[in-house]
Design a protein around this motif. Structure first.
Motif, short mmCIF file in Angstrom:
data_model
loop_
_atom_site.label_atom_id
_atom_site.label_comp_id
_atom_site.label_asym_id
_atom_site.label_seq_id
_atom_site.Cartn_x
_atom_site.Cartn_y
_atom_site.Cartn_z
N GLY A 151 0.79 -1.22 0.00
CA GLY A 151 0.00 0.00 0.00
C GLY A 151 0.83 1.27 0.00
N TYR A 152 2.18 1.12 0.07
CA TYR A 152 3.06 2.28 0.11
C TYR A 152 4.10 2.19 -1.01
CZ TYR A 152 1.19 3.42 4.74
OH TYR A 152 0.36 3.76 5.78
N GLU A 153 4.62 3.34 -1.39
CA GLU A 153 5.66 3.39 -2.42
C GLU A 153 6.94 2.74 -1.89
OE1 GLU A 153 5.29 4.31 -5.45
OE2 GLU A 153 3.38 5.40 -5.39
N ASP A 154 7.62 2.00 -2.79
CA ASP A 154 8.88 1.39 -2.41
C ASP A 154 9.96 2.47 -2.27
OD1 ASP A 154 7.58 -1.02 -2.69
OD2 ASP A 154 8.37 -1.42 -4.70
N VAL A 198 5.29 6.70 1.87
CA VAL A 198 4.23 7.48 1.23
C VAL A 198 3.22 6.52 0.60
CG1 VAL A 198 3.70 9.17 -0.57
CG2 VAL A 198 5.84 9.35 0.74
N PRO A 199 1.92 6.70 0.89
CA PRO A 199 0.91 5.81 0.31
C PRO A 199 0.93 5.84 -1.21
CG PRO A 199 -0.02 7.13 2.09
CD PRO A 199 1.33 7.71 1.79
N LYS A 200 0.67 4.71 -1.81
CA LYS A 200 0.56 4.65 -3.27
C LYS A 200 -0.72 5.32 -3.72
CE LYS A 200 3.19 0.43 -4.24
NZ LYS A 200 3.12 -0.96 -4.79
N GLN A 201 -0.63 5.99 -4.87
CA GLN A 201 -1.82 6.59 -5.45
C GLN A 201 -2.67 5.49 -6.07
OE1 GLN A 201 -2.61 9.88 -5.24
NE2 GLN A 201 -0.74 10.15 -4.01
N ASN A 202 -3.98 5.60 -5.87
CA ASN A 202 -4.87 4.61 -6.48
C ASN A 202 -4.91 4.82 -7.98
OD1 ASN A 202 -5.61 3.37 -4.05
ND2 ASN A 202 -7.17 4.94 -3.65
N GLU A 203 -4.38 3.87 -8.70
CA GLU A 203 -4.35 3.97 -10.16
C GLU A 203 -5.15 2.83 -10.76
OE1 GLU A 203 -0.35 3.98 -11.44
OE2 GLU A 203 0.16 5.91 -10.52
N ILE A 204 -5.98 3.18 -11.70
CA ILE A 204 -6.76 2.17 -12.42
C ILE A 204 -6.00 1.82 -13.70
CG2 ILE A 204 -8.94 1.62 -13.54
CD1 ILE A 204 -10.30 3.62 -11.68
#
Length: 353
Positions: A71-74, A91-97
């Motif tokens: 759920g977070y950026e590497d 930092v949380p990952k952005q929800n990307e479709i």
């Protein structure tokens, strides 16, 4: 009677390297269970309830420190030894479709999986024995204009390697296979490449696996680079050829120790163009043939004049040093962790005398 005698062939530094730190979110709350590891090794840990972690290695490796949490950026650290203590804020990952574009290219998924296995795992006995545990997560694309096959995966590709006793988590960053015409057969490939970060987890160790690991290590690219920095050339190891003629490696590889790395400068008097898959290339510095133990033939092309090697034989500029022949066939199914230390069985010592 057990006749196993283990000998460490290549001694490491006598001191340990400790990497410590703390992992939190943006609100300074500690994150427990984040994975922290050195890329390409078995060396790693997870953060505790206070977000703290510590990993120890016997040597410094020319590799990345990687922090992962779902759920977070590497996070990637190019020099894991630059600080005595790291503080990481995830930092949380952005929800990307993700948009999947389906293009009819005339090839089935079964055919694409076969090509991917051959070019990613390899066609050696070790590559063929590997099993990809999450194949359904891998996406493929074939560009009909450039005849280029690509693959991607939103999660690390998990590979079980029973002959070497590892499970590999490979975070694929780039993968392609190029052809001169519309085809999906490996035999027609003119160029291929896969890059990414990898974590090794040992699953089994016994005499047979030790023997297999030795078989993979000796004569590999890592063994070749280790030979360059150790100046260990002989008929029982690698012999360097320029064209058809054996040459003295010391005349072509200049090695300079720089801190914990070795700077290697390569030269050649054979400045002619070469051909791979019918495509002529001229932007290179040196082209050599290799013979390992008088029977395994390889080719190595240096498209960089200078590169670095750590004490374990791990080299920089992997995309600019191209292998063909025996070493060129050694893909992910033939890889070992950077922290692997070759051991030798007593019966192998007797055989080698």
């Amino acid at each position: 009677m057990n006749k196993i005698l283990i000998l460490i062939l290549f001694p490491l530094f006598v001191f340990s390297q400790n990497i410590k730190g703390k992992i939190t979110d943006a609100n300074q709350q500690p994150i427990e269970g984040a994975s922290v590891y050195l890329d390409g090794t078995t060396i790693g840990t997870v953060s505790d309830a206070d977000g703290l972690f510590e990993i120890t290695s016997k040597s410094k490796f020319n590799t990345l420190l990687i922090v992962k949490f779902m759920g977070y950026e590497d996070i990637y650290v190019s020099n894991p030894y630059e600080k005595s203590f790291f503080t990481f804020v995830l930092v949380p990952k952005q929800n990307e479709i993700e948009t999947v574009l389906v293009v009819k290219d005339g090839f089935t998924r079964k055919q694409k999986l076969q090509l991917f296995r051959e070019q990613f795992l390899g066609v050696t006995k070790y590559g063929k024995a590997c099993k990809i545990l999450n194949e359904d997560a891998i996406d493929f694309n074939y560009d009909l204009e450039t005849f280029t096959f690509t693959a991607s995966c939103p999660e690390p590709i998990k590979v079980e390697n029973p002959l070497l006793g590892y499970v590999i988590d490979f975070d694929l960053q780039d993968f392609y296979v190029k052809f001169n015409f519309k085809t999906i057969k490996s035999i027609n490939a003119i160029q291929s490449l896969f890059l990414g970060t990898v974590k090794y987890t040992e699953t089994k160790i016994d005499e047979k696996i030790i023997k297999n690991r030795n078989d993979v290590y000796f004569g590999s690219a890592v063994d070749f680079f280790k030979g360059i920095i150790d100046n260990s050339w002989s008929e029982k190891k690698f012999i360097l050829y320029e064209g058809r003629f054996p040459v003295l490696a010391n005349d072509y590889f200049k090695v300079l120790k720089k801190d914990d790395l070795y700077e290697v400068t390569v030269t050649s008097t054979n400045k002619v163009s070469f051909s791979i898959g019918g495509i002529k290339k001229t932007n290179f510095y040196a082209d050599f043939n290799l013979l390992y133990r008088k029977k395994r033939q390889s080719r190595v092309i240096f498209k960089t004049e200078t590169f670095f090697v750590d004490s374990s034989g791990n080299n920089s500029h992997k995309d600019q040093i191209v292998f063909g022949g025996d070493i060129g066939q050694q893909k992910a199914g033939n890889t070992l962790p950077l922290d692997f230390e070759p051991e030798i069985l007593e019966k192998e010592v007797e055989k080698d005398k």
